[in-house]
Design an enzyme around this catalytic site. Structure first.
Site, mmCIF file in Angstrom:
data_model
loop_
_atom_site.group_PDB
_atom_site.id
_atom_site.type_symbol
_atom_site.label_atom_id
_atom_site.label_comp_id
_atom_site.label_asym_id
_atom_site.label_seq_id
_atom_site.Cartn_x
_atom_site.Cartn_y
_atom_site.Cartn_z
ATOM 1 N N GLY A 9 0.995 -1.050 -0.112
ATOM 2 C CA GLY A 9 -0.003 0.027 0.071
ATOM 3 C C GLY A 9 0.901 1.193 -0.019
ATOM 4 N N GLY A 14 2.090 4.657 3.409
ATOM 5 C CA GLY A 14 3.410 3.754 2.601
ATOM 6 C C GLY A 14 4.327 4.634 2.004
ATOM 7 C CG ASN A 95 -9.659 -0.152 4.887
ATOM 8 O OD1 ASN A 95 -9.786 -0.277 3.397
ATOM 9 N ND2 ASN A 95 -9.333 0.544 5.597
ATOM 10 C CB THR A 119 -5.025 -1.048 7.161
ATOM 11 O OG1 THR A 119 -3.883 -0.863 5.865
ATOM 12 C CG2 THR A 119 -6.272 -0.847 6.216
ATOM 13 N NE ARG A 151 -1.640 11.807 15.850
ATOM 14 C CZ ARG A 151 -2.293 10.961 14.881
ATOM 15 N NH1 ARG A 151 -3.072 10.124 15.446
ATOM 16 N NH2 ARG A 151 -2.179 11.287 13.430
ATOM 17 C CG HIS A 175 -5.517 3.994 16.269
ATOM 18 N ND1 HIS A 175 -4.893 5.167 16.701
ATOM 19 C CD2 HIS A 175 -5.508 4.224 14.848
ATOM 20 C CE1 HIS A 175 -4.658 5.919 15.909
ATOM 21 N NE2 HIS A 175 -5.135 5.138 14.600
HETATM 22 P P1 NAD Z 1 -3.973 6.051 0.857
HETATM 23 O O1 NAD Z 1 -5.455 6.123 0.109
HETATM 24 O O2 NAD Z 1 -3.146 7.085 0.563
HETATM 25 O O3 NAD Z 1 -3.100 4.485 0.276
HETATM 26 C C1 NAD Z 1 -3.663 3.415 0.371
HETATM 27 C C2 NAD Z 1 -2.893 2.588 -0.821
HETATM 28 O O4 NAD Z 1 -3.283 1.423 -0.784
HETATM 29 C C3 NAD Z 1 -3.326 3.153 -2.143
HETATM 30 O O5 NAD Z 1 -1.960 3.546 -2.935
HETATM 31 C C4 NAD Z 1 -4.160 2.069 -2.991
HETATM 32 O O6 NAD Z 1 -3.808 1.962 -4.413
HETATM 33 C C5 NAD Z 1 -3.661 0.863 -2.102
HETATM 34 N N1 NAD Z 1 -4.099 -0.283 -2.207
HETATM 35 C C6 NAD Z 1 -5.546 -0.517 -1.911
HETATM 36 N N2 NAD Z 1 -5.746 -2.042 -1.926
HETATM 37 C C7 NAD Z 1 -4.661 -2.486 -2.277
HETATM 38 C C8 NAD Z 1 -4.290 -3.892 -2.235
HETATM 39 N N3 NAD Z 1 -5.354 -4.844 -2.354
HETATM 40 N N4 NAD Z 1 -3.132 -4.172 -2.448
HETATM 41 C C9 NAD Z 1 -2.263 -3.163 -2.497
HETATM 42 N N5 NAD Z 1 -2.451 -2.155 -2.261
HETATM 43 C C10 NAD Z 1 -3.616 -1.597 -2.148
HETATM 44 O O7 NAD Z 1 -4.171 5.611 2.191
HETATM 45 P P2 NAD Z 1 -3.203 5.973 3.486
HETATM 46 O O8 NAD Z 1 -3.411 7.444 3.960
HETATM 47 O O9 NAD Z 1 -1.860 5.994 3.187
HETATM 48 O O10 NAD Z 1 -3.727 5.292 4.770
HETATM 49 C C11 NAD Z 1 -3.840 3.847 4.701
HETATM 50 C C12 NAD Z 1 -4.293 3.297 5.683
HETATM 51 O O11 NAD Z 1 -3.753 3.399 7.049
HETATM 52 C C13 NAD Z 1 -5.842 3.614 6.158
HETATM 53 O O12 NAD Z 1 -6.711 2.696 6.486
HETATM 54 C C14 NAD Z 1 -5.649 4.731 7.139
HETATM 55 O O13 NAD Z 1 -6.919 4.792 7.996
HETATM 56 C C15 NAD Z 1 -4.706 3.955 8.061
HETATM 57 N N6 NAD Z 1 -3.840 4.807 9.044
HETATM 58 C C16 NAD Z 1 -3.619 4.347 10.117
HETATM 59 C C17 NAD Z 1 -2.587 4.942 10.912
HETATM 60 C C18 NAD Z 1 -2.415 4.346 12.348
HETATM 61 O O14 NAD Z 1 -1.976 4.910 13.409
HETATM 62 N N7 NAD Z 1 -2.721 2.854 12.602
HETATM 63 C C19 NAD Z 1 -2.137 6.377 10.795
HETATM 64 C C20 NAD Z 1 -2.741 6.756 9.670
HETATM 65 C C21 NAD Z 1 -3.424 6.042 8.535
#
Ligand code: NAD
Length: 308
Positions: A9, A14, A95, A119, A151, A175
């Protein structure tokens, strides 16, 4: 041998993670995404920075799971982030199928890896990865607590006008809105934080910490947070690769710790080369115990509705 680190991702989180890992020269990187141009383009862009960074990391972009073969660490950052007004739990229907597919592929191609899921909803989807891969509990964890704790420290530092370097504080539990800022255990240069901050300040700090992500998402509109999560994840990689055994909060599988069994929640863990080496048991106060229990009940209800 150079560690092999795969990121599945290559969106906001990523790609920032890839950059943070490349700057620290922590290993060879595989950037995997379903969008071929994104995976290959970001990998090429980053690889062309390595001569300046003085890094000899090999960086490839791919849509093919076979390329994550024999990774030491696999990050899961694929899937949808929250939009303004959307909770992390709202992301589950979108997701969940993505995470199941990713889990099956990690089990097939990188069966000895350590998985760190990002995620959202992170505690639930880390549980799904644990179940789908069948990996031992030490090799599956979720990242959120280190970010939420950063934070919390940021808010404490702003409120008190002292450096965060003098602050020890952790966020545990879920979270999400039911997170537990464990202020009963927070210290400011050795003094209990509760003896220094007023109850009004405590409430403000807790709500600011809890709303930190949505505040940023509301500003960005259709983009998630990236710098702070990526920095937290890169810190976890450093601890693991150095076998540093630092105690940090991570979403981990509980088997009786904190009076909970059979779910992933944010707790302090001893982190080392083999992953979660031990869960660190803090003596939370009664209010925090109750908040932790409520969060656990919320997570259990969601997990049982999934019938996994
Ligand atoms: P984003 O939309 O910018 O990127 C997600 C990426 O995943 C995209 O490039 C998409 O093409 C790819 N993707 C989708 N399905 C896929 C698959 N089956 N195989 C491979 N790649 C795939 O999202 P983001 O802002 O990078 O956030 C990603 C996740 O992380 C979200 O669920 C977000 O809520 C989470 N997040 C978690 C935290 C935490 O503290 N745990 C913090 C920030 C974001």
């Amino acid at each position: 041998m150079t560690p092999k680190i795969s990121i599945i991702g290559i969106g906001t989180v990523g790609q920032m993670l890839a950059y943070a890992l490349a700057i620290k020269n922590l290993g060879d990187l595989v950037l995997m995404d379903i969008k071929p141009g994104r995976a290959k383009g970001k990998a090429l862009d980053l690889a062309q920075a390595t001569p300046i960074l003085g890094s000899d990391a090999k960086i490839i972009g791919t849509t093919n799971y076979a390329d994550i073969k024999d990774s030491d660490i696999v990050f899961v950052t694929a899937g949808k982030p929250s939009e303004p007004g959307q909770s992390r739990d709202d992301l589950l229907p979108l997701n969940l199928p993505i995470i199941k597919e990713i889990g099956q592929n990690i089990a097939a191609y990188a069966p000895n890896s350590l998985i760190i899921n990002i995620t959202n909803p992170v505690d639930i989807l880390t549980y799904i990865l644990f179940k789908v891969t069948g990996f031992p509990k030490n090799r599956v964890m979720g990242m959120a607590g280190l970010l939420d704790s950063s934070r919390l420290k940021f808010c404490l530092s702003e409120t008190l006008g002292v450096s965060f370097k003098s602050i020890e504080a952790m966020v545990l539990g879920q979270h999400g809105p039911m997170m537990v800022p464990a202020l009963s255990k927070a210290t400011i240069a050795g003094l209990p934080a509760e003896a220094i901050i007023s109850s009004q300040q405590t409430e403000n700090i807790k709500s600011k910490t809890c709303e930190a992500a949505s505040t940023i998402i509301n500003l960005l509109e259709y983009e998630s947070t990236g710098f702070a999560p990526a920095t937290a994840i890169a810190k976890m990689v450093e601890i693991i690769l150095k076998d540093a055994k630092e105690i940090i909060p991570a979403s981990s599988y509980l088997e009786g710790e904190y009076d909970q069994t059979g779910l992933f929640m944010g707790v302090p863990v001893v982190l080392g080369q083999t992953g979660v080496e031990k869960i660190w048991q803090l003596n939370l106060n009664d209010d925090e115990k109750l908040q932790f229990k409520k969060a656990a009940e919320h997570l259990k209800a969601i997990v049982s509705s999934l019938k996994i």
